[in-house]
Design a protein around this motif. Structure first.
Motif, PDB file in Angstrom:
ATOM      1  N   UNK A  40       0.786  -1.236   0.000  1.00  0.00           N
ATOM      2  CA  UNK A  40       0.000   0.000   0.000  1.00  0.00           C
ATOM      3  C   UNK A  40       0.814   1.280   0.000  1.00  0.00           C
ATOM      4  N   UNK A  41       2.114   1.195  -0.284  1.00  0.00           N
ATOM      5  CA  UNK A  41       2.965   2.383  -0.246  1.00  0.00           C
ATOM      6  C   UNK A  41       2.982   3.155  -1.568  1.00  0.00           C
ATOM      7  N   UNK A  42       2.805   2.459  -2.673  1.00  0.00           N
ATOM      8  CA  UNK A  42       2.861   3.132  -3.972  1.00  0.00           C
ATOM      9  C   UNK A  42       1.646   2.768  -4.814  1.00  0.00           C
ATOM     10  N   UNK A  43       1.471   3.551  -5.857  1.00  0.00           N
ATOM     11  CA  UNK A  43       0.480   3.202  -6.871  1.00  0.00           C
ATOM     12  C   UNK A  43       1.179   3.278  -8.223  1.00  0.00           C
ATOM     13  N   UNK A  44       0.686   2.503  -9.153  1.00  0.00           N
ATOM     14  CA  UNK A  44       1.218   2.515 -10.515  1.00  0.00           C
ATOM     15  C   UNK A  44       0.160   3.104 -11.429  1.00  0.00           C
ATOM     16  N   UNK A  45       0.623   3.923 -12.363  1.00  0.00           N
ATOM     17  CA  UNK A  45      -0.295   4.544 -13.326  1.00  0.00           C
ATOM     18  C   UNK A  45       0.341   4.533 -14.707  1.00  0.00           C
ATOM     19  N   UNK A  46      -0.462   4.197 -15.697  1.00  0.00           N
ATOM     20  CA  UNK A  46       0.014   4.235 -17.080  1.00  0.00           C
ATOM     21  C   UNK A  46       0.079   5.685 -17.549  1.00  0.00           C
ATOM     22  N   UNK A  47       1.082   5.976 -18.357  1.00  0.00           N
ATOM     23  CA  UNK A  47       1.234   7.301 -18.960  1.00  0.00           C
ATOM     24  C   UNK A  47       0.123   7.483 -19.992  1.00  0.00           C
ATOM     25  N   UNK A  48      -0.579   8.592 -19.915  1.00  0.00           N
ATOM     26  CA  UNK A  48      -1.682   8.855 -20.846  1.00  0.00           C
ATOM     27  C   UNK A  48      -1.186   8.958 -22.285  1.00  0.00           C
ATOM     28  N   UNK A  49       0.017   9.488 -22.484  1.00  0.00           N
ATOM     29  CA  UNK A  49       0.556   9.665 -23.839  1.00  0.00           C
ATOM     30  C   UNK A  49       1.165   8.385 -24.394  1.00  0.00           C
ATOM     31  N   UNK A  50       1.710   7.546 -23.534  1.00  0.00           N
ATOM     32  CA  UNK A  50       2.359   6.309 -23.965  1.00  0.00           C
ATOM     33  C   UNK A  50       1.929   5.199 -23.011  1.00  0.00           C
ATOM     34  N   UNK A  51       0.932   4.449 -23.391  1.00  0.00           N
ATOM     35  CA  UNK A  51       0.326   3.434 -22.522  1.00  0.00           C
ATOM     36  C   UNK A  51       1.301   2.327 -22.118  1.00  0.00           C
ATOM     37  N   UNK A  52       2.431   2.217 -22.827  1.00  0.00           N
ATOM     38  CA  UNK A  52       3.426   1.209 -22.453  1.00  0.00           C
ATOM     39  C   UNK A  52       4.217   1.630 -21.226  1.00  0.00           C
ATOM     40  N   UNK A  53       4.278   2.924 -20.964  1.00  0.00           N
ATOM     41  CA  UNK A  53       5.064   3.461 -19.850  1.00  0.00           C
ATOM     42  C   UNK A  53       4.214   3.476 -18.585  1.00  0.00           C
ATOM     43  N   UNK A  54       4.772   2.948 -17.498  1.00  0.00           N
ATOM     44  CA  UNK A  54       4.077   2.901 -16.214  1.00  0.00           C
ATOM     45  C   UNK A  54       4.904   3.659 -15.186  1.00  0.00           C
ATOM     46  N   UNK A  55       4.239   4.570 -14.480  1.00  0.00           N
ATOM     47  CA  UNK A  55       4.896   5.350 -13.430  1.00  0.00           C
ATOM     48  C   UNK A  55       4.491   4.830 -12.063  1.00  0.00           C
ATOM     49  N   UNK A  56       5.436   4.881 -11.139  1.00  0.00           N
ATOM     50  CA  UNK A  56       5.159   4.550  -9.733  1.00  0.00           C
ATOM     51  C   UNK A  56       5.275   5.837  -8.936  1.00  0.00           C
ATOM     52  N   UNK A  57       4.329   6.050  -8.027  1.00  0.00           N
ATOM     53  CA  UNK A  57       4.378   7.212  -7.134  1.00  0.00           C
ATOM     54  C   UNK A  57       3.880   6.789  -5.758  1.00  0.00           C
ATOM     55  N   UNK A  58       4.259   7.571  -4.761  1.00  0.00           N
ATOM     56  CA  UNK A  58       3.884   7.249  -3.381  1.00  0.00           C
ATOM     57  C   UNK A  58       2.445   7.655  -3.129  1.00  0.00           C
ATOM     58  N   UNK A  59       1.744   6.817  -2.404  1.00  0.00           N
ATOM     59  CA  UNK A  59       0.381   7.138  -1.971  1.00  0.00           C
ATOM     60  C   UNK A  59       0.464   8.123  -0.799  1.00  0.00           C
ATOM     61  N   UNK A  60      -0.364   9.167  -0.792  1.00  0.00           N
ATOM     62  CA  UNK A  60      -0.350  10.123   0.325  1.00  0.00           C
ATOM     63  C   UNK A  60      -0.528   9.457   1.689  1.00  0.00           C
ATOM     64  N   UNK A  61      -1.354   8.426   1.766  1.00  0.00           N
ATOM     65  CA  UNK A  61      -1.557   7.726   3.039  1.00  0.00           C
ATOM     66  C   UNK A  61      -0.264   7.072   3.515  1.00  0.00           C
ATOM     67  N   UNK A  62       0.582   6.652   2.575  1.00  0.00           N
ATOM     68  CA  UNK A  62       1.855   6.040   2.938  1.00  0.00           C
ATOM     69  C   UNK A  62       2.767   7.077   3.578  1.00  0.00           C
ATOM     70  N   UNK A  63       2.777   8.290   3.019  1.00  0.00           N
ATOM     71  CA  UNK A  63       3.605   9.347   3.594  1.00  0.00           C
ATOM     72  C   UNK A  63       3.172   9.664   5.026  1.00  0.00           C
ATOM     73  N   UNK A  64       1.863   9.625   5.268  1.00  0.00           N
ATOM     74  CA  UNK A  64       1.356   9.878   6.623  1.00  0.00           C
ATOM     75  C   UNK A  64       1.807   8.783   7.599  1.00  0.00           C
ATOM     76  N   UNK A  65       1.992   7.596   7.078  1.00  0.00           N
ATOM     77  CA  UNK A  65       2.450   6.473   7.906  1.00  0.00           C
ATOM     78  C   UNK A  65       3.964   6.536   8.156  1.00  0.00           C
ATOM     79  N   UNK A  66       4.701   7.004   7.165  1.00  0.00           N
ATOM     80  CA  UNK A  66       6.152   7.019   7.231  1.00  0.00           C
ATOM     81  C   UNK A  66       6.691   8.255   7.964  1.00  0.00           C
TER      82      UNK A  66
END
Length: 172
Positions: free
Chosen positions: A78-104
């Motif tokens: 539950x620390x990160x989420x993955x999202x596909x790039x809108x311009x290039x669906x092959x590219x996937x980005x990982x970013x931290x979930x705000x709730x994870x930052x509150x935990x850390x």
């Protein structure tokens, strides 16, 4: 004090500081229920905002396969989420979930306060010098990580030499 002795003292303090940083990171990782390497990757994601697996692999020197495992574990926890790039669906980005930052964040508050208090004792010029030193140290570590990984026979498919079995006193 002799220049060599001064450099030795600096080396010893930096090594102890590095060890304490590793141990602190391990303690935080233990509290979060993740591995220390996963925590470091999570911090790199946090510093950058969002990253691809390839970017994280390049930043860490780990293989993309290893990074996929890290991202899988961090996502499952539950620390990160993955999202596909809108311009290039092959590219996937990982970013931290705000709730994870509150935990850390609470795990780092005391250290952050203590470090900021320490840094406040230095002049602007001294802080600029420390920033330059830290940036140059980061560059050295980045190069040395790459050098170690490039020269690692396990990464090139070669196997390390096996140690010969020693004969026992019984004359085997």
């Amino acid at each position: 004090m002799e220049s060599r002795a001064l450099l030795d003292r600096l080396d010893q303090h930096l090594r102890r500081m590095s060890a304490r940083g590793v141990l602190f990171g391990q303690a935080v990782a233990d509290r979060l229920g993740i591995g220390a390497s996963d925590l470091e990757c999570l911090d790199l994601i946090n510093l950058k905002g969002r990253v691809t697996a390839g970017e994280l692999a390049a930043a860490t020197g780990l293989t993309t396969g290893a990074i996929t495992g890290v991202l899988d574990r961090l996502e499952k926890a539950g620390f990160i989420k993955r999202e596909r790039d809108a311009a290039d669906r092959r590219k996937v980005f990982a970013s931290i979930r705000p709730a994870a930052l509150q935990k850390i964040a609470p795990l780092y508050q005391s250290l952050d306060r203590a470090m900021r208090e320490l840094w406040s004792r230095y002049s602007r010029e001294e802080l600029e010098l420390l920033i330059d030193f830290a940036a140059r140290c980061e560059e050295v570590f980045t190069r040395e990580i790459a050098r170690l990984r490039e020269n690692d026979p396990r990464r090139r498919g070669a196997r390390p030499a096996r140690k010969a079995k020693s004969k026992t006193a019984g004359g085997e």
